[in-house]
Write an enzyme that holds these catalytic residues in place. Structure first.
Site, PDB file in Angstrom:
ATOM      1  N   SER A 171     -30.494   9.139  35.916  1.00 23.61           N
ATOM      2  CA  SER A 171     -31.911   9.321  36.268  1.00 23.61           C
ATOM      3  C   SER A 171     -32.533   8.000  36.676  1.00 23.61           C
ATOM      4  O   SER A 171     -32.625   7.070  35.868  1.00 23.61           O
ATOM      5  CB  SER A 171     -32.693   9.891  35.083  1.00 23.61           C
ATOM      6  OG  SER A 171     -34.079   9.727  35.311  1.00 23.61           O
ATOM      7  N   ASP A 324     -32.558  15.381  45.299  1.00 22.21           N
ATOM      8  CA  ASP A 324     -33.743  16.127  45.740  1.00 22.21           C
ATOM      9  C   ASP A 324     -33.445  17.033  46.938  1.00 22.21           C
ATOM     10  O   ASP A 324     -34.320  17.747  47.412  1.00 22.21           O
ATOM     11  CB  ASP A 324     -34.879  15.156  46.094  1.00 22.21           C
ATOM     12  CG  ASP A 324     -35.452  14.518  44.836  1.00 22.21           C
ATOM     13  OD1 ASP A 324     -35.282  15.104  43.742  1.00 22.21           O
ATOM     14  OD2 ASP A 324     -36.052  13.434  44.944  1.00 22.21           O
TER      15      ASP A 324
HETATM   16  C1  S3P Z   1     -37.106  10.011  41.464  1.00 21.52           C
HETATM   17  C2  S3P Z   1     -35.917  10.233  40.797  1.00 21.52           C
HETATM   18  C3  S3P Z   1     -35.311  11.577  40.678  1.00 21.52           C
HETATM   19  C4  S3P Z   1     -35.859  12.503  41.738  1.00 21.52           C
HETATM   20  C5  S3P Z   1     -37.350  12.459  41.811  1.00 21.52           C
HETATM   21  C6  S3P Z   1     -37.830  11.070  42.163  1.00 21.52           C
HETATM   22  C7  S3P Z   1     -37.649   8.643  41.457  1.00 21.52           C
HETATM   23  O1  S3P Z   1     -35.620  12.110  39.410  1.00 21.52           O
HETATM   24  O2  S3P Z   1     -35.415  13.825  41.488  1.00 21.52           O
HETATM   25  O3  S3P Z   1     -37.830  13.369  42.781  1.00 21.52           O
HETATM   26  O4  S3P Z   1     -38.576   8.346  42.232  1.00 21.52           O
HETATM   27  O5  S3P Z   1     -37.151   7.837  40.671  1.00 21.52           O
HETATM   28  P1  S3P Z   1     -34.731  11.792  38.096  1.00 21.52           P
HETATM   29  O6  S3P Z   1     -34.891  10.376  37.724  1.00 21.52           O
HETATM   30  O7  S3P Z   1     -35.287  12.728  37.046  1.00 21.52           O
HETATM   31  O8  S3P Z   1     -33.312  12.144  38.489  1.00 21.52           O
END
Ligand code: S3P
Length: 438
Positions: A171, A324
């Site tokens: 994440s 995404d």
């Molecule tokens: C993001 C990370 C992702 C992504 C989200 C935006 C970011 O989420 O799905 O739309 O800007 O760091 P996760 O960190 O939960 O994977």
């Protein structure tokens, strides 16, 4: 707002999709704690980025449009320094922005004042313990509400502690929260990610002078941040077009016969462009031209021509690189010859909507042959789609992916609640109308 979409005969043109949401939010947060005035050129203006700017204003940060003497539209952010933010008088409202809430949690953990982070109903349903738990390991006094927002952060009376933490899930939001908290730690923060995730935070932190070491260990990446002893330098960034917004049109141009589309100034950060790897493996005709570096990020123009696709399997380290893009990838999968399988993508269950059960159910209403599995989906194609009434599920990427599916469907599709595209792409339907020949 409901949106009616009819099948497309052709698709052609040149588009510059709106700027990157992830970079805009990060640039604003980091500019707020830098020293002096930062410039963010061509930022995204959307619900998510507005949520981040509102939180920063509530913390006493002055944000204004760039003077008209500058050649691009943008923002100037008067940095307050690492310790100059002001205690907010109300809860910091992140609206529906998970990125804002999780990154702000890391930033607030190190402040010498109390704060509360809250969001709308949808954001209150999303998991937050993934960020509060490792922040507590750093000594932060942060409480979630049964694993969710609101989050209550108590003033840090001492510096936070360093941390060596292996992320249980890949994440970028959690990684970024820990790196931002690390700016307020007494020793290094080491984050080990199971597979590389978007690294915009790392790039921006380096740009303001923070020492970061990044090493690959097999599939994993290890990021080590050394807490800064000097103030952070002001930023000057030009935000590229958002690859995740371009993704809808990339897939549309692959699938609409005799399509030809050019998407310009798109962010080509390799931690974001996994969809291109997947589509090329399916036989897509995609060229990337004019690749250059702008504001610390690779940028290029993407040229796509319609072509027949074949089914593939997507799993492992490719998943976070296109996290995404699964709603729009699922649309491509329904039109590919053979079977497409997605594994290791259980995170899709905790996005703005459940992008496995919810989105797959909507696609099936259009006639798609697609089924969920515990950690992904299996689709069979090519399947002719037919128009139907479908729901956007209050999820911007579901709304946009359904709109592209509707271009391929016979007849007319009505997307209920399509205005949720405002989260990252307020002008989506206008841009779509510009390139589609009905
Ligand atoms: C993001 C990370 C992702 C992504 C989200 C935006 C970011 O989420 O799905 O739309 O800007 O760091 P996760 O960190 O939960 O994977």
């Amino acid at each position: 707002m409901n949106q009616v979409i009819r099948s497309a005969k052709a698709l052609r043109g040149v588009l510059r999709v709106p700027s990157d949401r992830s970079i805009t939010v990060r640039a604003a947060l980091i500019a707020a704690i830098a020293e002096g005035t930062s410039r963010i050129r061509a930022p995204l203006d959307s619900d998510d980025t507005q949520a981040a700017l509102n939180c920063l204003s509530a913390l006493g940060v002055n944000i204004e449009p760039l003077s008209s003497a500058c050649d691009t539209l943008g923002l100037q952010v008067r940095g307050q320094g690492l310790r100059g933010l002001r205690a907010p008088s109300t809860a910091l409202f992140c609206n529906a922005s998970g990125t804002t809430m999780r990154l702000m949690a890391g930033l607030m953990a190190g402040q010498a004042f109390d704060s509360v982070l809250d969001g709308n109903e949808q954001l209150r349903r999303r998991p937050m313990r993934r960020v509060t738990e490792p922040l507590r390991h750093m000594g932060a006094q942060i409480e979630d509400t049964d694993g969710h927002a609101p989050l209550r952060v108590r003033a840090a009376l001492h510096p936070l502690r360093g941390l060596d933490y292996a992320l249980p899930i890949a994440s970028a939001q959690v990684k970024s929260a820990l790196l931002l908290a690390g700016l307020y730690a007494d020793s290094a923060v080491i984050v080990r990610e199971p597979a590389p995730t978007r690294d915009h935070t790392e790039r921006l932190l380096r740009a303001v002078g923070v020492a970061l070491d990044v090493n690959a260990e097999g599939e994993a990446t290890v990021i080590k941040l050394t807490p800064p002893s000097e103030p952070l330098r002001a930023l000057d960034v030009l935000v590229p077009a958002d690859f995740s917004s371009a993704a809808f049109f990339i897939v549309a141009a692959c699938l609409v016969p005799s399509a030809e589309l050019r998407l310009v100034e798109v962010g080509m950060n390799p931690t974001r462009t996994g969809l291109l790897n997947a589509l090329r493996a399916m036989g897509a005709q995609i060229q990337v031209e004019n690749v250059r570096e702008e504001g610390g990020e690779p940028v290029g123009d993407i040229v796509v021509k319609g072509s027949a696709l074949r089914g593939i399997e997507v799993s492992g380290a490719l998943v976070p690189r296109m996290i995404d893009e699964f709603p729009i990838f699922a649309v491509a999968a329904t039109q590919a010859h053979g079977v497409t399988v997605v594994r290791n993508a259980e995170e899709l269950r905790v996005k703005e909507s459940n992008r496995l059960e919810g989105f797959v159910a909507e696609l099936r209403k259009l006639g798609a042959r697609i089924e969920t599995t515990p950690d992904g989906f299996i689709a069979e194609g090519p399947t002719p789609l037919s128009g139907a009434v479908v729901s956007a599920l209050d999820d911007h990427r579901v709304a946009m992916a359904l709109a592209i599916a509707a271009l391929l469907a016979h007849g007319e599709t009505t997307i209920l609640g399509a205005d949720c595209v405002r989260k990252t792409y307020p002008t989506f339907f206008r841009d779509l109308a510009q390139i589609v020949e009905a």
